[in-house]
Design a protein around this motif. Structure first.
Motif, PDB file in Angstrom:
ATOM      1  N   GLU A 182      -7.387  -4.175   2.792  1.00 15.49           N
ATOM      2  CA  GLU A 182      -6.725  -4.823   1.925  1.00 15.49           C
ATOM      3  C   GLU A 182      -6.954  -6.556   2.068  1.00 15.49           C
ATOM      4  OE1 GLU A 182      -2.373  -4.944   1.899  1.00 15.49           O
ATOM      5  OE2 GLU A 182      -2.648  -3.790   3.846  1.00 15.49           O
ATOM      6  N   GLU A 183      -6.818  -7.247   1.327  1.00 11.17           N
ATOM      7  CA  GLU A 183      -6.779  -8.673   1.359  1.00 11.17           C
ATOM      8  C   GLU A 183      -5.212  -9.263   1.682  1.00 11.17           C
ATOM      9  OE1 GLU A 183      -9.557 -10.528   1.435  1.00 11.17           O
ATOM     10  OE2 GLU A 183     -10.763  -9.119   0.986  1.00 11.17           O
ATOM     11  N   PRO A 217       0.980  -1.340   0.093  1.00  8.46           N
ATOM     12  CA  PRO A 217      -0.060  -0.112   0.142  1.00  8.46           C
ATOM     13  C   PRO A 217       0.741   1.206   0.087  1.00  8.46           C
ATOM     14  CG  PRO A 217       0.010  -0.895   1.961  1.00  8.46           C
ATOM     15  CD  PRO A 217       0.970  -1.944   1.213  1.00  8.46           C
ATOM     16  N   GLN A 273      -9.556 -10.194   5.369  1.00  7.22           N
ATOM     17  CA  GLN A 273      -9.703  -8.917   4.817  1.00  7.22           C
ATOM     18  C   GLN A 273      -9.251  -7.867   6.243  1.00  7.22           C
ATOM     19  OE1 GLN A 273     -13.702  -7.165   4.560  1.00  7.22           O
ATOM     20  NE2 GLN A 273     -13.207  -6.711   2.490  1.00  7.22           N
TER      21      GLN A 273
END
Length: 212
Positions: free
Chosen positions: A159-160, A93, A169
């Motif tokens: 996010e996963e 990320p 998750q």
């Protein structure tokens, strides 16, 4: 060393490995309710203690980077927090400096501000080591997520995360660290036990009063 209502906060050392291992396993047990697979419990508390002993030893000789803060009561260790440089991932990320893969407090010491003090100490130590922000991941439906928000965690998306063969998750919470960073955070180091290749935080379980 910081004292709060009979609970002392201090940096963890090799002698704390077994206590940290037990707290680690307790945290995973709490995470089962929110999607952490039962296979996370295949390793015993003693096994987790061995992993932490190896990491703390590696940290002592400069082969691992990060900080563990332990909360001690008269009856032993009741919680811990860990902050460390992020494990490199191909699809990361937004950039950040450090991760907080673990923050947990035993149930008997919840609602006593131990968790918020651990969090604050971990952030301060990360900042002293050069971090500017710390990213914490928690299962999206976890009951303790309001605690992170009350402590100043900024919602940084969902996010996963792959974890032991399942996809979890998680919500990302970004924490600014107190003060100005004094040095660049290390980029390469041994990952902390149980979080490679993708860190995930099952449980900080404090659900009591808001932090001061």
């Amino acid at each position: 060393m910081h004292t709060t209502d009979g609970v002392i906060l201090r940096e963890g050392t090799l002698v704390d490995a077994d206590a940290i291992g037990l707290l680690h396993r307790i945290s995973l047990q709490a995470g089962i309710e929110y999607g952490v697979p039962p296979s996370a419990l295949l390793l015993s508390a003693a096994d987790r203690g061995k992993e932490w002993r190896e990491w703390l030893r590696a940290k002592g000789i400069g082969r691992a980077a990060g900080v563990v803060v332990v909360a001690d009561s008269l009856h032993g260790s009741v919680g811990f927090a860990c902050v460390c440089p992020p494990v490199p991932r191909r699809k990361a990320p937004a950039p950040h400096d450090w991760d907080m893969p673990y923050l947990t407090v035993m149930q008997a010491h919840q609602a006593q501000k131990v968790g918020s003090r651990l969090l604050q100490q971990a952030l301060e130590r990360a900042g002293a080591a050069g971090a500017r922000t710390v990213l914490l991941r928690s299962p999206a439906e976890a009951r303790w997520n309001p605690f992170y928000e009350a402590c100043g965690g900024l919602h940084d998306g969902v996010e996963e995360v792959p974890y032991l063969g399942v996809s979890l998750q998680v919500i990302r919470y970004r924490f600014p660290v107190p003060g100005d960073a004094a040095a660049p955070a290390p980029r390469r180091a041994a990952p902390v036990p149980g979080v490679s290749p993708a860190p995930v935080l099952p449980p900080e379980q404090e659900t009591g009063p808001q932090p001061e």
